[in-house]
Every structure is written in structure tokens, then in C-alpha cells.
Design a protein around this motif. Structure first.
Motif, short mmCIF file in Angstrom:
data_model
loop_
_atom_site.label_atom_id
_atom_site.label_comp_id
_atom_site.label_asym_id
_atom_site.label_seq_id
_atom_site.Cartn_x
_atom_site.Cartn_y
_atom_site.Cartn_z
N ILE A 149 17.24 5.32 -6.19
CA ILE A 149 16.02 4.69 -5.62
C ILE A 149 14.57 5.32 -5.67
CG2 ILE A 149 15.32 2.64 -3.87
CD1 ILE A 149 17.71 1.75 -2.76
N VAL A 150 14.74 6.53 -5.05
CA VAL A 150 13.35 7.17 -5.82
C VAL A 150 13.21 7.97 -6.71
CG1 VAL A 150 13.04 7.12 -2.99
CG2 VAL A 150 14.01 9.19 -3.92
N GLU A 151 14.00 7.93 -7.13
CA GLU A 151 14.33 9.01 -8.62
C GLU A 151 13.29 8.06 -9.38
OE1 GLU A 151 15.23 12.16 -10.05
OE2 GLU A 151 15.52 11.80 -8.99
N PRO A 152 12.48 8.76 -10.01
CA PRO A 152 11.60 8.55 -11.39
C PRO A 152 11.76 8.10 -12.27
CG PRO A 152 10.25 10.42 -10.24
CD PRO A 152 12.05 10.56 -9.92
N THR A 153 11.39 6.69 -12.63
CA THR A 153 12.21 5.79 -13.92
C THR A 153 10.35 5.62 -14.94
OG1 THR A 153 11.62 3.53 -12.78
CG2 THR A 153 14.01 4.95 -12.62
N ALA A 154 10.73 5.03 -16.15
CA ALA A 154 10.18 4.41 -16.84
C ALA A 154 8.96 3.55 -16.45
CB ALA A 154 10.34 3.89 -18.19
N ASP A 155 9.49 3.27 -15.08
CA ASP A 155 8.55 1.68 -14.80
C ASP A 155 7.46 2.59 -14.25
OD1 ASP A 155 10.62 -0.26 -14.99
OD2 ASP A 155 11.19 0.09 -13.43
N PRO A 156 6.26 1.66 -13.64
CA PRO A 156 5.00 2.22 -13.82
C PRO A 156 5.16 2.41 -11.97
CG PRO A 156 4.46 0.22 -14.46
CD PRO A 156 6.06 0.09 -14.54
N PRO A 157 4.21 3.50 -11.28
CA PRO A 157 4.69 3.23 -9.83
C PRO A 157 3.76 1.69 -9.75
CG PRO A 157 2.85 5.20 -11.09
CD PRO A 157 3.35 4.29 -12.40
N GLY A 158 4.34 1.80 -8.09
CA GLY A 158 4.52 0.06 -7.98
C GLY A 158 5.39 -0.83 -8.06
N ARG A 159 6.23 0.13 -9.21
CA ARG A 159 7.11 -1.61 -9.32
C ARG A 159 8.72 -0.65 -9.11
NH1 ARG A 159 7.34 -4.66 -14.32
NH2 ARG A 159 9.02 -5.22 -13.58
N ARG A 160 9.16 0.51 -8.25
CA ARG A 160 9.87 0.97 -7.79
C ARG A 160 9.02 1.54 -6.54
NH1 ARG A 160 8.84 6.65 -8.54
NH2 ARG A 160 7.30 6.69 -10.44
N SER A 191 8.86 17.92 -14.29
CA SER A 191 6.64 17.20 -14.31
C SER A 191 5.96 18.35 -13.86
CB SER A 191 6.78 15.98 -14.24
OG SER A 191 7.64 14.58 -14.75
N GLY A 192 6.63 19.44 -13.63
CA GLY A 192 5.79 21.21 -13.25
C GLY A 192 5.52 20.95 -12.03
N GLY A 193 6.63 20.15 -10.89
CA GLY A 193 6.53 20.57 -9.49
C GLY A 193 7.56 21.41 -8.92
N VAL A 194 6.61 21.61 -7.75
CA VAL A 194 6.82 22.89 -7.66
C VAL A 194 8.52 22.90 -6.76
CG1 VAL A 194 4.93 24.52 -7.75
CG2 VAL A 194 6.07 23.04 -5.76
N THR A 195 9.30 23.89 -6.13
CA THR A 195 10.15 24.00 -5.02
C THR A 195 10.06 24.60 -3.79
OG1 THR A 195 11.67 24.02 -7.24
CG2 THR A 195 12.72 24.63 -4.62
N SER A 196 9.18 23.92 -3.17
CA SER A 196 8.77 24.09 -1.75
C SER A 196 8.73 23.05 -0.32
CB SER A 196 7.12 24.80 -1.68
OG SER A 196 6.63 23.56 -2.37
N VAL A 197 8.82 23.52 0.29
CA VAL A 197 9.50 22.11 1.38
C VAL A 197 8.05 21.39 0.97
CG1 VAL A 197 8.87 22.22 3.81
CG2 VAL A 197 9.92 24.01 2.73
N GLU A 198 6.78 21.61 1.19
CA GLU A 198 5.68 20.53 0.75
C GLU A 198 6.41 19.51 -0.29
OE1 GLU A 198 4.92 24.05 1.00
OE2 GLU A 198 4.75 24.16 3.22
N ASN A 199 6.58 20.20 -1.55
CA ASN A 199 7.23 18.97 -2.56
C ASN A 199 8.37 18.16 -2.08
OD1 ASN A 199 6.43 17.71 -5.14
ND2 ASN A 199 7.49 19.40 -5.95
N LEU A 200 9.27 18.62 -0.88
CA LEU A 200 10.71 18.68 -1.43
C LEU A 200 10.85 17.55 -0.10
CD1 LEU A 200 12.32 21.56 -1.73
CD2 LEU A 200 12.43 20.18 -3.74
N VAL A 201 12.07 16.61 -0.37
CA VAL A 201 12.99 16.22 1.22
C VAL A 201 14.22 15.55 1.02
CG1 VAL A 201 11.64 13.34 -0.52
CG2 VAL A 201 12.28 13.43 1.42
N LEU A 202 14.57 15.43 1.85
CA LEU A 202 16.41 15.50 1.87
C LEU A 202 16.49 13.53 1.96
CD1 LEU A 202 18.03 17.35 5.01
CD2 LEU A 202 17.88 17.89 2.56
N VAL A 203 17.44 13.07 0.84
CA VAL A 203 17.98 11.29 0.76
C VAL A 203 18.93 11.78 0.24
CG1 VAL A 203 15.57 10.84 0.25
CG2 VAL A 203 16.83 11.68 -1.35
N CYS A 204 19.97 10.82 0.96
CA CYS A 204 21.80 10.64 0.82
C CYS A 204 21.22 10.02 -0.84
CB CYS A 204 21.97 9.63 1.12
SG CYS A 204 20.97 8.16 1.46
N ALA A 205 22.38 10.45 -1.17
CA ALA A 205 22.86 10.43 -2.70
C ALA A 205 22.31 8.72 -3.24
CB ALA A 205 24.42 10.26 -2.89
#
Length: 142
Positions: free
Chosen positions: A94-105, A75-89
Motif C-alpha cells: 500500500i505504501v510502496e511508491p507508484t506512478a500515482d502522484p502524492p495525494g492519490r495514494r 531514488s537516492g534514499g539511504v539505508t538508515s533508521v531515520e529513513n526506514l519503517v517496519l510494515v507488514c507485507a
């Protein structure tokens, strides 16, 4: 006595410490849109900053985590420390974007102070109060 950055890097190297230079010219911590996958220096910086999965209550170590783009790369995001976070599988799913609107996930973001925070869906918390992993909370004063 002030120490030059180059001298500090030499001292860290001699002491077997990994220097993490945020915004310095020694290592590239932002590859923009050129690469989707994180580089070694970016991964090291994430490991130092996040110290494991950033999802509150998770105890997975950095080696067991994925580097997740807050603004997706596709979606145009960059690969930088400011746009990345460590998460387990598990939490990545759980945080991967889906078709659900913000607030539903569940969503994850980097706070104004550079610390990862998780926003619960409205069915968990109507105010969607940001949550942080315990390791990011300031120690209590005596």
C-alpha cells in the motif's frame, strides 16, 4: 550516579538485554547508499522503535514485517533508521511508491519526533491528516 556508556552496555549484556545505540559508535545504524538491505543492528533498532507494523490498526509483529525505505533506495534514499519503517507485507504494498502522484495514494514518513506516521490519500481524508499507530500515542494521564 552517572554510568559510562561502556559500563551500561556491559550491564545490558549481562542481563540479556539488547542495547540499541542510536548514533553511538558501537553499532552502525546508517549504512547510507553502501547497502540497500538493512543490517542486523538497524533491524534491531527498527524493532525496538516500531514494535511491529507501523500502519495504524495493524497488529503484525516485527518478525512479520519488512523494512521499508521512506525515500526509496533506487531514488537516492539511504539505508538508515531515520529513513526506514517496519510494515507488514500487505501494508508494504500500500505504501510502496507508484506512478500515482502524492495525494492519490497512501504514504508513510517519519515525523519530526522520530515516530512513523501514515498519510492517507485525499479520497480518504481531504486534509491528509497524519495517522499514527495506537502504540505510539501517549498514555492518558489519570
Amino acid at each position: 550516579m552517572p554510568v559510562a556508556a561502556s559500563e551500561l552496555r556491559q550491564l545490558c549484556c549481562d542481563a540479556d538485554l539488547v542495547p540499541v545505540t542510536l548514533g553511538g559508535c558501537s553499532e552502525v545504524l546508517d549504512v547510507g547508499r553502501e547497502h540497500r538491505l538493512v543490517t542486523g543492528p538497524i533491524r534491531t533498532a527498527l524493532m525496538v522503535r516500531d514494535r511491529g507494523c507501523a500502519f495504524p490498526g495493524c497488529d503484525k509483529p516485527p518478525a512479520a514485517c519488512h523494512a521499508h525505505h521512506v525515500v526509496p533506495w533506487q531514488s537516492g534514499g539511504v539505508t538508515s533508521v531515520e529513513n526506514l519503517v517496519l510494515v507488514c507485507a500487505h501494508h508494504h504494498g500500500i505504501v510502496e511508491p507508484t506512478a500515482d502522484p502524492p495525494g492519490r495514494r497512501w504514504e508513510i514518513r517519519i515525523g519530526a519526533d522520530g515516530v512513523p506516521e501514515v498519510l492517507p490519500p485525499v479520497h480518504v481524508d481531504r486534509s491528509r491528516r497524519p495517522r499514527r499507530h495506537q502504540r505510539f500515542r501517549a498514555p492518558l494521564s489519570a
